[in-house]
Motif scaffolding. Structure first.
Motif: not given
Length: 609
Positions: A54, A109, A380-381, A383-385, A387-388, A453, A455
Motif C-alpha cells: 500500500e 502482509y 487487509k481485513e 490484518m486490521e482485525s 492489529k486491533q 500495537t 501490528a
C-alpha cells in the motif's frame, strides 16, 4: 579490486555442461536473423518491495509556494502497487519489458500470509522476469517451492543449483529468459549474491551456488553462441557489487540492480525533495573493453517505479539511454499551518502542488488500481482485525539506524535503539540468559512514539525466527560481537549484521582491523552494576535463531553449537513474542520510557574509515 574471482577449469566445464542442459526458453534458441535491426526498448521495474503493497505516508519538500522560500514540506501518499500497476499500464507497449528484482518479507502482509499476497500481486503485473532475492528463502526451500508453483511468470536466478536433496530440485527456476521484441532477441540474466544468501537466509547446503561473476559471464557466452547481442542482467547483488560485475564481464548492456535499496538520480530533483541520493541514474561503469555498462535501481518498498528507455543499433550496441526512478504519489495532501500542525491542503494549495509535480521528471500522480485494491482487500481485513490489540505506549521514538554515527562517551548515543529494545525483551523473557545480542537487520522498523500495537511489533520483527540461548565464554562473546561488526562492514554490504545487545555494552571503532573494532566490553550483573567481561567465565547468551546458527557473519555462535550441542537451547518461541510480553508484563504501565544511555549497548563510536 574489492572482489576476488573464484573459478577453475573444472568449474567452467561443469557450469557449461549445466547451461547446455537447462538453458532458457527453448522457443528462443537458434541463430539471429540476418535482418538484424535497431531496437528501442523500454524497461519498467521494481526492486526490494519487502512485502510493502500500500501507499505510505511520506514527507517531500516541494517548492509549490513562492511565499515559502526553499520549498515547503508536503505530506502525501507515496508508492504502493495499486499506483505502480496504473503507471505500468500507462507506459507499457509492445516494446516493453516488466521486471522485478525480488525480496519478500518485511510487513504484516508477509508475517501473516507468507508470500501469498506477493505472488498474487505479481501475477497481476504481467512480469517478464522475477529475480529471486535472499529473503525469498526466509521460510525455507519447501515454502519457496510452493510459492513458485503459484507464479504465472518466469522466475530466474542464473547462479543457483538446487541438488536432489533440496525441495527446490526440479523447480522451474531459470538461469535467464530471452524475449523477442520487434523481431529482436533480448536476454535477461538473473544473479543472486551468494555469501549474503547463504549467511542471511534459511537456505540449506542442499542448494549450491556458482560464483556470481563467472555465472553471468558463462551465460553471456552461451547466449552469444545463439546469436543474441543484447544483454540485461537482473542483479540481486547490490549497488557496489554491480559495479564490480560491470568491470569484470564483457557484453553486459544494462544492470537492473537490487538488494541495497539505493536512490539514483541525475536530475537533482530527488535531492531537492529531501531524499539522500547515492549515485547517478544511470551509473556508468566501463567493462574490460572500455564499453559502458549502465546500472540502475529503484529504491525500495514499492515507493517508486524504475523506467528506462534504451536504443540499440543493429549490432546490439546501446546508442542512447534515458530514464529515472519515478515517485508515484497521491492525495489528499497535507501541509503545516502556522502553528506547525498538519492540515489538509485546500483547493488552491492542492492545485499548486499538482502543478509543481507536473513540471518535474521524477515524480507523478497516479490513481490506485481497483484490481490491486481488490486483491489486497480480504487480506487487509484480516490484518486490521489482528492489529486491533494495543500493547502499550512509547514515550520517545526508538530509531533503527543500523550503523551508528560517531559519538563520544557521555554524548547522546546513535544507532538502533530499537535493536536494543528487542535485545532487552529477549533478556527479560528468558530467565536463563545473562546477556542478549540482536543483529540490526533483524529489526525492520522503529518504535514510534505513541500507541504501540500488535501490528507494530510484527512490523518490527517480521521474520519466523525463534529465541535461543547459547552458553559461551566471555572471550567467545567478544569474538562474536567483532564478527558481526566485521561482517557489517565487509564486501557483503550486510549492514544488518551490526551487533546490538542488552546486558552488554562496549566501545566501537568503525574501520578498525578485523577482530578489534569492539573493545572494553562490560557485563551488567543482577544488581545492575557494570564490570569488565571475564574471558574465562561462561555466560548464557540470548539471540535469535538466525544468528544463533552462525548466520550474518556470527560464525562463533555456530561453532560453539557444533562443538557442544548441549550449550544450545531453542526456546521454540517466535522472536516477536518476547517483545509482545515485554509491553504486557515487564514495562510499568505498559509504557516504554526514553532510552537510558547507561543501559545502552554502545558506550562510544569512533570512525576510522
Amino acid at each position: 579490486m574489492p572482489f576476488q574471482l573464484r573459478f577453475s577449469a573444472l568449474a567452467v566445464t561443469g557450469l557449461s555442461l549445466f547451461l547446455a542442459a537447462c538453458g532458457g526458453d527453448d522457443d528462443h534458441h537458434g541463430d539471429a536473423s540476418d535482418a538484424a535491426k535497431p531496437l528501442n526498448l523500454q524497461v519498467l521495474y521494481t526492486n526490494d518491495h519487502h512485502s510493502y503493497f500500500e501507499g505510505q505516508s511520506f514527507d517531500l519538500n516541494l517548492d509549490y509556494d513562492a511565499n515559502q522560500p526553499g520549498g515547503e514540506t508536503v505530506r502525501l501518499s507515496l508508492g504502493g502497487f495499486p499506483r505502480i500497476i496504473t503507471a505500468m499500464n500507462d507506459y507499457r507497449d509492445d516494446h516493453t519489458l516488466v521486471l522485478n528484482n525480488g525480496e519478500l518479507n518485511g510487513t504484516l502482509y508477509f508475517s501473516l500470509f507468507k508470500g501469498e499476497v506477493d505472488f498474487k500481486v505479481f501475477n497481476t503485473l504481467g512480469l517478464d522476469a522475477y529475480q529471486l532475492g535472499n529473503h525469498e528463502f526466509d521460510e525455507g526451500e519447501a515454502h519457496l517451492r510452493d510459492l513458485l508453483e503459484t507464479a504465472n511468470f518466469p522466475v530466474i536466478t542464473g547462479n543457483i543449483r538446487p541438488t536432489v536433496d533440496s525441495p527446490l530440485f526440479n523447480s522451474d527456476i531459470k538461469p535467464y529468459v530471452v524475449k523477442e521484441i520487434d523481431g529482436e532477441k533480448v536476454a535477461v540474466i538473473g544473479v543472486l549474491k551468494v555469501e549474503k544468501t547463504r549467511e542471511s537466509s534459511l537456505v540449506t547446503d542442499a542448494v549450491e551456488f556458482d560464483d556470481e561473476i563467472l555465472s553471468v559471464r558463462d551465460h553471456i557466452y552461451a547466449l552469444k553462441d545463439q546469436g543474441i547481442n543484447k544483454f540485461i542482467v537482473l542483479s540481486h547483488l547490490g549497488y557496489e557489487f554491480d559495479q564490480v560485475l560491470a568491470e569484470n564481464v564483457r557484453d553486459i548492456d544494462v544492470i537492473i540492480g537490487g538488494d541495497t535499496h539505493n536512490v539514483l538520480d541525475s536530475t537533482g530533483e530527488l535531492a531537492a525533495m529531501g531524499l539522500e541520493v547515492d549515485g547517478d541514474y544511470p551509473t556508468v561503469v566501463q567493462d574490460p573493453d572500455g564499453k559502458p555498462v549502465y546500472i540502475v535501481q529503484a529504491w525500495e518498498y514499492a515507493k517508486g517505479l524504475g523506467r528506462l528507455n534504451i536504443d540499440f543499433d543493429a549490432d546490439g550496441v546501446v546508442t542512447d539511454i534515458d530514464g529515472n526512478m519515478e515517485l508515484l504519489v497521491g492525495g489528499p495532501y497535507q501541509v503545516q499551518d502556522a502553528g506547525g500542525a498538519w492540515v489538509t491542503a485546500d483547493a488552491d494549495q492542492t492545485a499548486r502542488i499538482n502543478g509543481v509535480i507536473d513540471d518535474l521528471t521524477t515524480i507523478r500522480t497516479a490513481e490506485e488500481s481497483q484490481q490491486i485494491l481488490d486483491i489486497l482487500a480480504p487480506y487487509k481485513e484480516q490484518m486490521e482485525s489482528f492489529k486491533q490489540e494495543t500493547l502499550g505506549q512509547v514515550t520517545e521514538p526508538m530509531p533503527f539506524e543500523r550503523i551508528p554515527a560517531p559519538f563520544n562517551a557521555g554524548d547522546t548515543p546513535t544507532g538502533s535503539y530499537a535493536a536494543w529494545v528487542v535485545a532487552d525483551a529477549f533478556l527479560k523473557y528468558l530467565p536463563k540468559a545473562d546477556v542478549a545480542i540482536q543483529n540490526a537487520g533483524g529489526v525492520r522498523a522503529p518504535l514510534n512514539d505513541g500507541t504501540f500495537t500488535v501490528a507494530n511489533a510484527y512490523d518490527i520483527l517480521p521474520f519466523s525466527n525463534t529465541v535461543v540461548t547459547i552458553d559461551m565464554t566471555g572471550a567467545e562473546i567478544v569474538k562474536v560481537l567483532n564478527e558481526g561488526l566485521d561482517y557489517a562492514q565487509g564486501i557483503s554490504a550486510s549492514t544488518g549484521a551490526f551487533p546490538y545487545s542488552a546486558g552488554l555494552r562496549y566501545d566501537v571503532t568503525l574501520g578498525a582491523p578485523e577482530g578489534t573494532g569492539i573493545e572494553n566490553v562490560e557485563v551488567r550483573d543482577d544488581n545492575g552494576n557494570w564490570a569488565p567481561i571475564v574471558e574465562s567465565e561462561t555466560y548464557s547468551v540470548a539471540t535469535n535463531s538466525f544468528t544463533g546458527q552462525g548466520k550474518d557473519g556470527y560464525v562463533t555462535f555456530g561453532e560453539v553449537q557444533a562443538a557442544n550441542p548441549d550449550a544450545f537451547e531453542n526456546s521454540n518461541v517466535t522472536y516477536v513474542v518476547p517483545l509482545l510480553e515485554y509491553f504486557r508484563e515487564e514495562l510499568p504501565d505498559q509504557t516504554l520510557p526514553a532510552l537510558d544511555p547507561n543501559q545502552y549497548s554502545l558506550k562510544s563510536v569512533t570512525d576510522l574509515r
